[in-house]
Design a protein around this motif. Structure first.
Motif, short mmCIF file in Angstrom:
data_model
loop_
_atom_site.label_atom_id
_atom_site.label_comp_id
_atom_site.label_asym_id
_atom_site.label_seq_id
_atom_site.Cartn_x
_atom_site.Cartn_y
_atom_site.Cartn_z
N HIS A 254 0.87 -1.17 -0.12
CA HIS A 254 0.06 -0.03 0.10
C HIS A 254 0.76 1.20 -0.02
CE1 HIS A 254 -3.79 -2.33 1.02
NE2 HIS A 254 -2.75 -3.13 1.58
N GLN A 255 0.67 2.03 -0.98
CA GLN A 255 1.46 3.31 -1.17
C GLN A 255 0.69 4.39 -1.22
OE1 GLN A 255 3.75 2.58 -4.79
NE2 GLN A 255 5.43 1.58 -3.70
N LYS A 256 1.34 5.67 -1.09
CA LYS A 256 0.69 7.10 -1.34
C LYS A 256 0.85 7.39 -2.58
CE LYS A 256 2.05 8.24 3.43
NZ LYS A 256 2.95 9.17 4.35
N SER A 257 -0.19 8.06 -3.26
CA SER A 257 -0.14 8.58 -4.62
C SER A 257 0.97 9.59 -4.72
CB SER A 257 -1.41 8.81 -5.24
OG SER A 257 -2.46 7.86 -5.37
N VAL A 259 4.12 9.71 -4.45
CA VAL A 259 5.37 9.90 -3.53
C VAL A 259 6.36 8.89 -4.23
CG1 VAL A 259 5.93 9.21 -1.21
CG2 VAL A 259 3.63 10.33 -1.53
N THR A 260 7.61 9.15 -4.17
CA THR A 260 8.74 8.24 -4.36
C THR A 260 9.03 7.29 -3.46
OG1 THR A 260 9.50 10.14 -5.83
CG2 THR A 260 11.00 8.39 -5.46
N ASN A 313 7.12 5.45 -8.38
CA ASN A 313 6.20 6.29 -8.17
C ASN A 313 5.04 5.57 -7.19
OD1 ASN A 313 7.47 8.62 -9.07
ND2 ASN A 313 6.73 8.01 -11.44
N GLY A 314 4.61 6.12 -6.32
CA GLY A 314 3.62 5.65 -5.72
C GLY A 314 2.20 5.63 -6.14
N GLU A 343 9.77 4.63 1.81
CA GLU A 343 9.55 5.85 1.28
C GLU A 343 10.45 6.86 1.06
OE1 GLU A 343 6.53 9.82 2.56
OE2 GLU A 343 5.90 7.66 2.94
N GLY A 344 10.83 7.62 -0.23
CA GLY A 344 11.75 8.40 -0.45
C GLY A 344 12.66 8.20 -1.52
N ASN A 345 13.63 8.90 -2.00
CA ASN A 345 14.61 8.46 -3.05
C ASN A 345 15.51 7.37 -2.71
OD1 ASN A 345 14.04 11.69 -3.46
ND2 ASN A 345 13.89 10.55 -5.22
#
Length: 491
Positions: A254-257, A259-260, A313-314, A343-345
């Protein structure tokens, strides 16, 4: 005086107090109790001397576990039950009931079952008769119903057998989520697939776990990528033929739209050059989905673990990630280790390297051409605290004299080749045009034969540019020598 035998009242607990890891005391967790049976459930921490194989709790972090002792007592029947407290699960929620278990013995003849009791009806939700010498975990998704339920963990041994078995049980946990939505990250270090990870049952190849070299010659890793004797997941090439497949799936992510995220894992593919096997990494909506979106395919062969960092990409919709091996005509065992998503680069590998860390090479460094793998090399750099080749070829320590490690090559093993080569490739760096950086390093050349140390630029990801040599060294030395080389920038 009561006319019947004493019985402990069954405790009703909320879902967040149901779990039992046996780590707090040497008795039952709150609300848990011993059920009917002619064997006692005992508790221990560390190895148990009188078992067939000494064991520790399944995370090997020094916690406690429950076990049924050695059953060589000639009883016609042996059984034991561990009874949970009563719990009421929210009707709008799903839960994941998990536990670690192990049959530690020679016979493997036992029946381990988990029963669910609801409305006075008992149903088996898990059963295993499998013999193994390592911890396994089961997970079952439970749908909430607002009806009180209870769980019974039962071990039954067959009649008329003199057995030498012990059954171990650890970390009974009720997660407030479906088993499909358990945490993604997996190190494979508990000799089993992480909870929520699974294999395809329709494929010809099987993912296995190992903490030592694979059984095939000249392929597979020696250890997991940190060399700390943990486990890694792999597919044995000898068990299949060209065209066979084997997929392993992650839990749902489950990810956030917008967001990298960084998808981080290690992989190992060592074997013959040529038309070989593939490691395909893909994402899909579910295990049964026929639509698979390829993230990356790995075909090159290498002699060591390689690190893959992929930025993604999220997405609003949950998905799973799959690792699929497709066998070719070569003999390449394929392995993965330490899979993570955060989450993050993704981090950029640092250029500077002292070779002192307890890993094969510094992060981002490699001993092979990033495009052609070991095809260019005839032998490789390795690391050491001290290295002696012959009585006249000795490097007593690293250049500081403080006992650190250094990278070296052993040409004497390849004396039959007139010309040999070994690469040590740095991470990719950027230097602005019309500027330069100072490359500072120490080198040591010793021995009876002539050797040449070259430093040249490699414009990743194109082929090696052998004519772009910055400097070279051929003179033998009797001590470490410091070198400084200007590296020009480019547009």
């Amino acid at each position: 005086m009561q006319p019947t035998s004493c019985k402990n009242p069954t405790l009703h607990v909320p879902a967040d107090q149901f779990s039992c890891k046996f780590d707090i005391t040497s008795s039952f967790c709150k609300g848990w109790s011993q059920g009917p049976g002619n064997k006692m459930l005992l508790f221990a921490q560390g190895a148990i001397p009188d078992t067939y194989l000494e064991q520790y709790e399944h995370t090997r972090n020094g916690g406690r576990f429950a076990y049924v002792p050695d059953l060589r007592d000639g009883k016609t029947s042996n059984s034991v039950q561990l009874v949970s407290p009563i719990v009421t699960l929210n009707t709008t929620s799903r839960y994941c009931l998990t536990a670690a278990y192990l049959n530690n013995g020679r016979s493997g003849n036992y029946n381990f079952a988990v029963h669910q009791v609801k409305n006075n009806v008992t149903a088996v939700i898990f059963r295993s008769t499998k013999k193994q010498f390592w911890w396994n975990q089961f997970g079952r998704t439970i749908r909430g119903s607002n009806i009180p339920v209870q769980y019974i963990f039962e071990i039954v041994f067959p009649r008329n057998r003199r057995l030498s078995d012990s059954l171990f049980l650890d970390d009974i946990v009720l997660y407030p989520t479906s088993c499909l939505d358990l945490p993604f990250n997996c190190s494979f270090d508990h000799s089993q697939l992480c909870l929520g990870w699974s294999q395809s049952r329709s494929d010809q190849l099987t993912w296995r776990l190992r903490n030592r070299p694979t059984s095939s010659r000249n392929t597979g890793p020696q250890y997991e990528h940190t060399e700390n004797k943990g486990y890694y997941a792999f597919v044995e090439a000898d068990t299949g033929t060209a065209g066979n497949r084997g997929a392993m799936f992650s839990p749902r992510i489950h990810q956030k739209s917008n967001v990298t995220y960084c998808f981080d894992f290690w992989y190992h593919k060592r074997g013959e050059l040529g038309a070989g096997s593939l490691l395909n990494v893909f994402k899909a909506s579910s295990k049964r989905s026929t639509k698979r979106n390829l993230i990356k395919s790995f075909s090159e062969v290498h002699t060591h673990w390689r690190h893959s960092l992929i930025e993604m990409n999220g997405e609003a919709e949950p998905f799973i990630i799959g690792f699929e091996v497709l066998l070719g005509n070569d003999n390449s065992d394929i392995a993965i280790d330490d899979v993570a998503m955060y989450e993050g680069n993704c981090p950029t590998p640092k250029f500077n390297c002292t070779f002192d860390d307890d890993v094969p090479l510094c992060e981002g460094w490699t001993i092979e051409d990033p495009e052609t793998g070991p095809e260019h090399d005839r032998f490789n750099f390795t690391r050491s605290l001290r290295h002696r080749i012959t009585s006249v070829s000795l490097v007593p320590s690293d250049h500081t004299g403080q006992g650190g490690k250094f990278a070296y090559i052993q040409r004497y093993q390849y004396s039959s080749w007139a010309t040999t080569s070994a690469l040590l490739v740095t991470p990719n760096i950027s230097i602005e045009a019309n500027t330069s950086r100072c490359l500072d390093f120490w080198y040591y050349i010793q021995g009876r034969t002539s050797s040449r140390l070259e430093v040249y630029l490699y414009n990743h990801p194109t082929s090696l540019q052998y004519n772009n040599v910055l400097t070279w060294f051929t003179q033998r030395t009797t001590e470490w020598v410091n070198a400084k080389v200007n590296v020009p920038g480019s547009a």
